[in-house]
Design a protein around this motif. Structure first.
Motif, mmCIF file in Angstrom:
data_model
loop_
_atom_site.group_PDB
_atom_site.id
_atom_site.type_symbol
_atom_site.label_atom_id
_atom_site.label_comp_id
_atom_site.label_asym_id
_atom_site.label_seq_id
_atom_site.Cartn_x
_atom_site.Cartn_y
_atom_site.Cartn_z
ATOM 1 N N PHE A 252 15.131 -5.186 -6.965
ATOM 2 C CA PHE A 252 15.380 -6.522 -6.403
ATOM 3 C C PHE A 252 14.608 -6.672 -5.096
ATOM 4 C CE2 PHE A 252 18.970 -6.000 -9.197
ATOM 5 C CZ PHE A 252 19.331 -7.288 -9.596
ATOM 6 N N HIS A 253 14.100 -7.886 -4.865
ATOM 7 C CA HIS A 253 13.415 -8.160 -3.603
ATOM 8 C C HIS A 253 13.594 -9.640 -3.277
ATOM 9 C CE1 HIS A 253 9.726 -8.596 -0.934
ATOM 10 N NE2 HIS A 253 10.425 -7.614 -0.373
ATOM 11 N N LEU A 254 14.145 -9.920 -2.085
ATOM 12 C CA LEU A 254 14.346 -11.299 -1.618
ATOM 13 C C LEU A 254 15.083 -12.167 -2.642
ATOM 14 C CD1 LEU A 254 10.822 -11.901 0.002
ATOM 15 C CD2 LEU A 254 12.939 -11.188 1.139
ATOM 16 N N GLY A 255 16.112 -11.574 -3.259
ATOM 17 C CA GLY A 255 16.941 -12.340 -4.190
ATOM 18 C C GLY A 255 16.401 -12.443 -5.600
ATOM 19 N N ASN A 256 15.212 -11.909 -5.826
ATOM 20 C CA ASN A 256 14.624 -11.941 -7.170
ATOM 21 C C ASN A 256 14.724 -10.570 -7.830
ATOM 22 O OD1 ASN A 256 13.286 -14.688 -7.194
ATOM 23 N ND2 ASN A 256 12.345 -13.803 -5.368
ATOM 24 N N LEU A 257 14.928 -10.570 -9.149
ATOM 25 C CA LEU A 257 14.779 -9.333 -9.907
ATOM 26 C C LEU A 257 13.299 -9.215 -10.236
ATOM 27 C CD1 LEU A 257 15.710 -6.890 -11.511
ATOM 28 C CD2 LEU A 257 16.250 -8.397 -13.419
ATOM 29 N N VAL A 258 12.611 -8.308 -9.539
ATOM 30 C CA VAL A 258 11.155 -8.204 -9.663
ATOM 31 C C VAL A 258 10.776 -7.473 -10.946
ATOM 32 C CG1 VAL A 258 9.088 -7.178 -8.603
ATOM 33 C CG2 VAL A 258 10.823 -8.285 -7.165
ATOM 34 N N GLU A 259 11.517 -6.388 -11.235
ATOM 35 C CA GLU A 259 11.115 -5.548 -12.363
ATOM 36 C C GLU A 259 12.313 -4.752 -12.860
ATOM 37 O OE1 GLU A 259 7.562 -2.342 -13.386
ATOM 38 O OE2 GLU A 259 7.540 -3.385 -11.474
ATOM 39 N N PHE A 260 12.370 -4.565 -14.167
ATOM 40 C CA PHE A 260 13.464 -3.808 -14.773
ATOM 41 C C PHE A 260 12.903 -3.005 -15.940
ATOM 42 C CE2 PHE A 260 17.067 -3.772 -17.961
ATOM 43 C CZ PHE A 260 17.809 -2.798 -17.317
ATOM 44 N N GLY A 261 13.215 -1.715 -15.987
ATOM 45 C CA GLY A 261 12.704 -0.910 -17.099
ATOM 46 C C GLY A 261 13.222 0.512 -17.043
ATOM 47 N N GLU A 262 12.624 1.376 -17.848
ATOM 48 C CA GLU A 262 12.979 2.802 -17.843
ATOM 49 C C GLU A 262 12.733 3.357 -16.439
ATOM 50 O OE1 GLU A 262 14.003 4.580 -20.561
ATOM 51 O OE2 GLU A 262 13.889 2.837 -21.894
ATOM 52 N N THR A 263 13.662 4.158 -15.950
ATOM 53 C CA THR A 263 13.559 4.686 -14.585
ATOM 54 C C THR A 263 12.239 5.432 -14.359
ATOM 55 O OG1 THR A 263 15.943 4.792 -14.314
ATOM 56 C CG2 THR A 263 14.647 6.260 -12.926
ATOM 57 N N ASN A 264 11.869 6.281 -15.292
ATOM 58 C CA ASN A 264 10.612 7.042 -15.136
ATOM 59 C C ASN A 264 9.423 6.126 -14.956
ATOM 60 O OD1 ASN A 264 11.704 9.520 -15.236
ATOM 61 N ND2 ASN A 264 11.247 9.937 -17.388
ATOM 62 N N GLN A 265 9.404 5.081 -15.782
ATOM 63 C CA GLN A 265 8.264 4.157 -15.735
ATOM 64 C C GLN A 265 8.241 3.376 -14.409
ATOM 65 O OE1 GLN A 265 8.560 0.340 -17.050
ATOM 66 N NE2 GLN A 265 6.667 0.191 -15.890
ATOM 67 N N ILE A 266 9.421 2.932 -13.961
ATOM 68 C CA ILE A 266 9.500 2.170 -12.697
ATOM 69 C C ILE A 266 8.987 3.030 -11.533
ATOM 70 C CG2 ILE A 266 11.108 1.149 -11.005
ATOM 71 C CD1 ILE A 266 10.912 -0.701 -13.369
ATOM 72 N N PHE A 267 9.319 4.325 -11.543
ATOM 73 C CA PHE A 267 8.944 5.183 -10.416
ATOM 74 C C PHE A 267 7.531 5.748 -10.511
ATOM 75 C CE2 PHE A 267 13.523 5.162 -9.625
ATOM 76 C CZ PHE A 267 13.518 4.997 -8.255
ATOM 77 N N THR A 268 6.991 5.837 -11.721
ATOM 78 C CA THR A 268 5.661 6.455 -11.835
ATOM 79 C C THR A 268 4.558 5.448 -12.141
ATOM 80 O OG1 THR A 268 6.056 6.934 -14.172
ATOM 81 C CG2 THR A 268 6.558 8.693 -12.595
ATOM 82 N N ASN A 269 4.941 4.334 -12.801
ATOM 83 C CA ASN A 269 3.906 3.393 -13.225
ATOM 84 C C ASN A 269 4.450 1.968 -13.234
ATOM 85 O OD1 ASN A 269 1.478 2.520 -14.198
ATOM 86 N ND2 ASN A 269 1.973 2.948 -16.342
ATOM 87 N N PRO A 270 4.884 1.454 -12.060
ATOM 88 C CA PRO A 270 5.488 0.115 -12.049
ATOM 89 C C PRO A 270 4.463 -0.968 -12.399
ATOM 90 C CG PRO A 270 5.202 0.921 -9.811
ATOM 91 C CD PRO A 270 4.845 2.043 -10.719
ATOM 92 N N ASP A 271 4.975 -2.070 -12.980
ATOM 93 C CA ASP A 271 4.086 -3.169 -13.359
ATOM 94 C C ASP A 271 3.757 -4.080 -12.181
ATOM 95 O OD1 ASP A 271 3.983 -2.403 -15.990
ATOM 96 O OD2 ASP A 271 5.688 -3.647 -16.605
ATOM 97 N N ASP A 272 4.710 -4.211 -11.254
ATOM 98 C CA ASP A 272 4.567 -5.199 -10.193
ATOM 99 C C ASP A 272 4.147 -4.522 -8.887
ATOM 100 O OD1 ASP A 272 5.504 -7.045 -7.910
ATOM 101 O OD2 ASP A 272 5.873 -8.300 -9.683
ATOM 102 N N PRO A 273 3.143 -5.063 -8.192
ATOM 103 C CA PRO A 273 2.702 -4.434 -6.934
ATOM 104 C C PRO A 273 3.802 -4.352 -5.877
ATOM 105 C CG PRO A 273 1.552 -6.539 -7.316
ATOM 106 C CD PRO A 273 2.286 -6.201 -8.577
ATOM 107 N N ARG A 274 4.778 -5.291 -5.926
ATOM 108 C CA ARG A 274 5.884 -5.239 -4.950
ATOM 109 C C ARG A 274 6.751 -3.999 -5.188
ATOM 110 N NH1 ARG A 274 8.185 -11.131 -6.140
ATOM 111 N NH2 ARG A 274 7.417 -10.432 -8.171
#
Length: 265
Positions: free
Chosen positions: A233-255
């Motif tokens: 979450f960032h500034l009230g928005n859900l920026v990205e949601f996915g498998e934990t490994n993927q979020i931490f190693t290869n996130p889709d969103d630059p934020r």
């Protein structure tokens, strides 16, 4: 048998436990949560991460209508638990909170005995027909919260006499005593020392056998250790949601990447 169970679990994971669509939250004129869509899976740990004030705890409190207790708060959109709208006028928030338990940031045992802390929910919801049944629920809940061995000889002593980590495990036992479907945890380790934190993290991993767990944490290391899914979450928005490994190693969103690498926080 194991193959069957694996198949059941695999099928169950396809059906979200909680489904939120277009959720908006306002505190007075402040738009705190904007257009959140998320599907929270069954029998997994889902972590909400993000900087302070990003809306993760506010959104967590939407999932058991804790925001109803704040006069200036308005929640719009749709949140389904097992396909039922939890904001439907027919839903009793007290009954909902028996199904969606919550553990808070600071351990907050009631000023009662260890036994009465755990027995409180089952008593008010009429879940035990006899003292024997209530004893069983208390013992099972304390066992599931990894507290039975420390508490069994002092059940009549105040819960406030336990150490900080034990108090938090007592609050977990209290939350699971009503056999909820979902367990919400709002930074459950932030008031604990590293040893108690490790014990609670180990417990969270065990709890997902029986419950769908959603944890808000300010610690990315903790999210990486305990969760299978992560929402940023960032500034009230859900920026990205996915498998934990993927979020931490290869996130889709630059934020997300900026937050994880410490450039925003």
């Amino acid at each position: 048998m194991n193959d069957m169970r694996l198949m059941e679990r695999a099928v169950g994971h396809d059906i979200p436990k909680i489904s939120a669509k277009n959720v908006q939250v306002h505190y007075g004129d402040t738009h705190a949560i904007k257009d959140v869509d998320i599907e929270i899976p069954s029998k997994m740990v889902t972590a909400f991460i993000g900087p302070s004030g990003c809306g993760k705890s506010t959104f967590l409190r939407c999932l058991n209508r804790m925001n109803d207790t704040i006069d200036s708060c308005r929640v719009r959109g749709e949140i389904l638990l097992d396909n039922e709208d939890i904001y439907d006028a027919k839903v009793d928030p007290v009954q909902l909170r028996a199904k969606v338990g919550m553990v808070f940031q600071k351990p907050n045992p009631f000023p009662k005995s260890i036994y009465d802390n755990v027995a409180y929910g089952p008593k008010i919801h009429g879940l035990a027909a006899s003292k024997t049944e209530l004893d069983e629920i208390v013992e099972n809940s304390l066992r599931k919260a990894a507290l039975w061995d420390q508490a069994k000889d002092r059940l009549n002593q105040p819960g406030t006499g336990l150490s900080g980590g034990q108090q938090q495990r007592l609050c977990i036992a209290r939350a699971i005593a009503t056999s909820p479907d979902v367990l919400l945890m709002d930074e459950p380790c932030s008031a604990l020392d590293p040893i108690a934190t490790a014990q609670v993290e180990e417990l969270i991993d065990e709890l997902r056998e029986n419950f769908s767990v959603v944890i808000v944490t300010h610690s990315m290391q903790q999210a990486a250790r305990v969760s299978q899914k992560t929402a940023f979450f960032h500034l009230g928005n859900l920026v990205e949601f996915g498998e934990t490994n993927q979020i931490f190693t290869n996130p889709d969103d630059p934020r997300t990447e900026s937050y994880i690498t410490g450039r925003i926080g």
